[in-house]
Design an enzyme around this catalytic site. Structure first.
Site, PDB file in Angstrom:
ATOM      1  N   SER A   1       0.972  -1.159   0.037  1.00 20.68           N
ATOM      2  CA  SER A   1       0.040   0.066  -0.051  1.00 20.68           C
ATOM      3  C   SER A   1       0.799   1.264   0.091  1.00 20.68           C
ATOM      4  CB  SER A   1      -0.868  -0.085   1.185  1.00 20.68           C
ATOM      5  OG  SER A   1      -0.098  -0.050   2.398  1.00 20.68           O
TER       6      SER A   1
ATOM      7  N   HIS B   1      -5.320  -4.611  -0.760  1.00 20.98           N
ATOM      8  CA  HIS B   1      -5.452  -3.610  -1.777  1.00 20.98           C
ATOM      9  C   HIS B   1      -5.396  -4.131  -3.350  1.00 20.98           C
ATOM     10  CE1 HIS B   1      -4.842   0.031   0.633  1.00 20.98           C
ATOM     11  NE2 HIS B   1      -4.157  -0.708   1.269  1.00 20.98           N
TER      12      HIS B   1
ATOM     13  N   LYS C   1     -12.075  -1.990   1.502  1.00 21.24           N
ATOM     14  CA  LYS C   1     -11.359  -1.103   0.468  1.00 21.24           C
ATOM     15  C   LYS C   1     -12.087  -0.971  -0.701  1.00 21.24           C
ATOM     16  CE  LYS C   1      -7.298  -1.140   3.137  1.00 21.24           C
ATOM     17  NZ  LYS C   1      -6.213  -1.995   3.709  1.00 21.24           N
TER      18      LYS C   1
HETATM   19  C1  LIG Z   1      -5.954  -2.218   5.173  1.00 23.98           C
HETATM   20  C2  LIG Z   1      -5.467  -3.650   5.421  1.00 23.98           C
HETATM   21  C3  LIG Z   1      -5.842  -4.473   6.245  1.00 23.98           C
HETATM   22  C4  LIG Z   1      -6.908  -4.114   7.281  1.00 23.98           C
HETATM   23  O1  LIG Z   1      -8.363  -4.078   6.594  1.00 23.98           O
HETATM   24  P1  LIG Z   1      -9.529  -3.712   7.452  1.00 23.98           P
HETATM   25  O2  LIG Z   1     -10.523  -4.363   6.703  1.00 23.98           O
HETATM   26  O3  LIG Z   1      -9.662  -2.236   7.203  1.00 23.98           O
HETATM   27  O4  LIG Z   1      -9.153  -4.111   8.891  1.00 23.98           O
HETATM   28  C5  LIG Z   1      -5.169  -5.814   6.242  1.00 23.98           C
HETATM   29  N1  LIG Z   1      -4.255  -6.059   5.677  1.00 23.98           N
HETATM   30  C6  LIG Z   1      -3.752  -5.199   4.586  1.00 23.98           C
HETATM   31  C7  LIG Z   1      -2.660  -5.644   3.674  1.00 23.98           C
HETATM   32  C8  LIG Z   1      -4.336  -3.885   4.465  1.00 23.98           C
HETATM   33  O5  LIG Z   1      -3.955  -3.223   3.661  1.00 23.98           O
END
Ligand SMILES: *Cc1c(COP(=O)(O)O)cnc(C)c1O
Length: 396
Positions: A185, A213, A243
């Site tokens: 990310s 992502h 996301k």
């Molecule tokens: C954003 C993210 C998470 C967390 O996800 P949420 O649903 O917001 O708790 C977990 N792993 C990765 C790689 C992320 O980028």
């Protein structure tokens, strides 16, 4: 309050504030769409993870509203008592179809999912090979499992291979797992999954890909594993529903016996209340939408490529991004923060990301274009980038 706690909190908070590291949070007044209102000011939003614009999609809002009418607002219990609604089963069937696996299990968040899944399988007699830039929830999930954590240099396949070989040869571990983000990310680069799978085969590693992502973004929407055609090679496909999917939650997709095991052994599934019905129904519709059409995915990539080309043409360094995630690398931490502050004053909401989240001297402003942005919004954002970039001497 305890005097010791009071002193601890005040000392540490004052310390952070003195160093300029205390993060003040500005609430968004209204929906987190392509344009947001903060402090009564309208800003082009380049900071959300709402890649496909589904967080504010009209059809999904309608599904959520009608679901509330039938099911209420809460699931009422944990999944293993009677919090499993027929909606959860439908969602999990849809997730398995989406990911091309036998089965899937949903959790309350992506973070929770990593807490749940790693420690359900790995223990103190095991080892985990973990990319150095893996997400915080992966790191915490690994720690919770008590397995030996062996970090490898970011996407460095020689380092992974050497460490996998040494771990295997030591004979110390019952099981060895390799864990990576699908898309990273901070830089928007993609994990080298074909090489990782080859190394996993050579040393009999369990494979775990957190594609938070990547889902909705890679593989025509189906994710990074699908992008490489590796659905049958990855043991754990992890994703978030917050996301690109636009709602909230997380999931593991994999073989039936893996999912059966997680249903009896992963603690957030057993001891934390199930996802609310309206969210579950909206998520299921969101996934169906992504499977039915690549229109939003295509628009996302169009916008991402447009923004990237515009920033590059202005002379900005956008790093090693291979996805719509577009860092604008400024370097110096103070300059980066000043840059982001000036962007916000001029009308673009793009957050600075500095050490320790990224290495020292690689401070950046990270841009997250979405399918919901118009070309006009991106043009306006680029004009503001040009103005602020010249003003602060980042570009000439
Ligand atoms: C954003 C993210 C998470 C967390 O996800 P949420 O649903 O917001 O708790 C977990 N792993 C990765 C790689 C992320 O980028």
């Amino acid at each position: 309050m305890s005097n010791i706690l009071n002193a601890f909190l005040n000392d540490n908070l004052n310390d952070l504030k003195a160093q300029g590291l205390y993060n003040e949070i500005d609430p968004v007044q209204g929906a987190n769409g392509p344009v947001i209102t903060v402090n009564d000011k309208s800003l082009i939003n380049l900071s959300s993870n709402n890649y496909l614009g589904l967080a504010t999609d009209e059809e999904l809002k309608a599904v959520a509203k009608s679901t509330i009418e039938h099911y209420g607002v809460g699931a009422g219990a944990v999944r293993t008592i009677n919090g499993t609604l027929d909606l959860h089963i439908k969602l999990e069937e849809k997730l398995a179809e989406f990911k091309g696996t036998e089965a899937a299990i949903s959790y309350q968040s992506g973070f929770n999912c990593n807490m749940a899944a790693i420690s359900a399988v790995m223990d103190k007699n095991d080892a985990i090979l973990s990319d150095q830039l893996n997400h915080a929830s992966i790191i915490d999930g690994c720690r919770l499992s008590k397995a030996k954590i062996i970090a490898f240099n970011h996407s460095d396949m020689d380092d992974l291979r050497a460490k996998a070989k040494a771990a295997k040869a030591s004979g110390q571990y019952n099981k060895i797992m390799v864990i990576t983000d699908g898309v990273f990310s901070m830089d928007g680069d993609i994990a080298k999954l074909p090489e990782i799978v080859a190394i996993a085969k050579e040393f009999d590693l369990i494979t775990y890909v957190d594609d938070a992502h990547g889902s909705g973004v890679m593989g025509k929407g189906k994710g990074t594993v699908k992008h490489f055609g590796l659905e049958n090679e990855i043991d754990f496909q992890i994703g978030t529903l917050s996301k690109a999917i636009g709602v909230v939650g997380g999931y593991v997709a994999g073989k039936q016996n893996l999912i059966d095991w997680l249903k009896v052994r992963s603690r957030p599934f057993l001891f934390s209340t199930a996802l609310p019905p309206a969210d579950v129904a909206a998520i299921t519709s969101a996934i169906q939408k992504i499977m039915d059409s690549t229109a939003l995915h295509d628009k996302l990539w169009d916008n991402g490529n447009y923004l990237k080309a515009g920033l590059q043409k202005l002379g900005f360094d956008i790093g090693a991004s291979e996805t719509p995630i577009t860092p604008c690398i400024i370097g110096d931490e103070t300059l980066t923060q000043q840059f982001s502050k000036r962007l916000i004053e001029e009308g673009v909401y793009a957050k600075s990301i500095v050490f320790p989240t990224v290495p020292k001297g690689t401070g950046r402003v990270r841009n997250m274009p979405t399918a919901a942005h118009t070309k006009q919004m991106l043009d306006d954002a680029l004009a503001i980038y040009e103005k602020v970039g010249k003003e602060l001497g980042v570009i000439s």
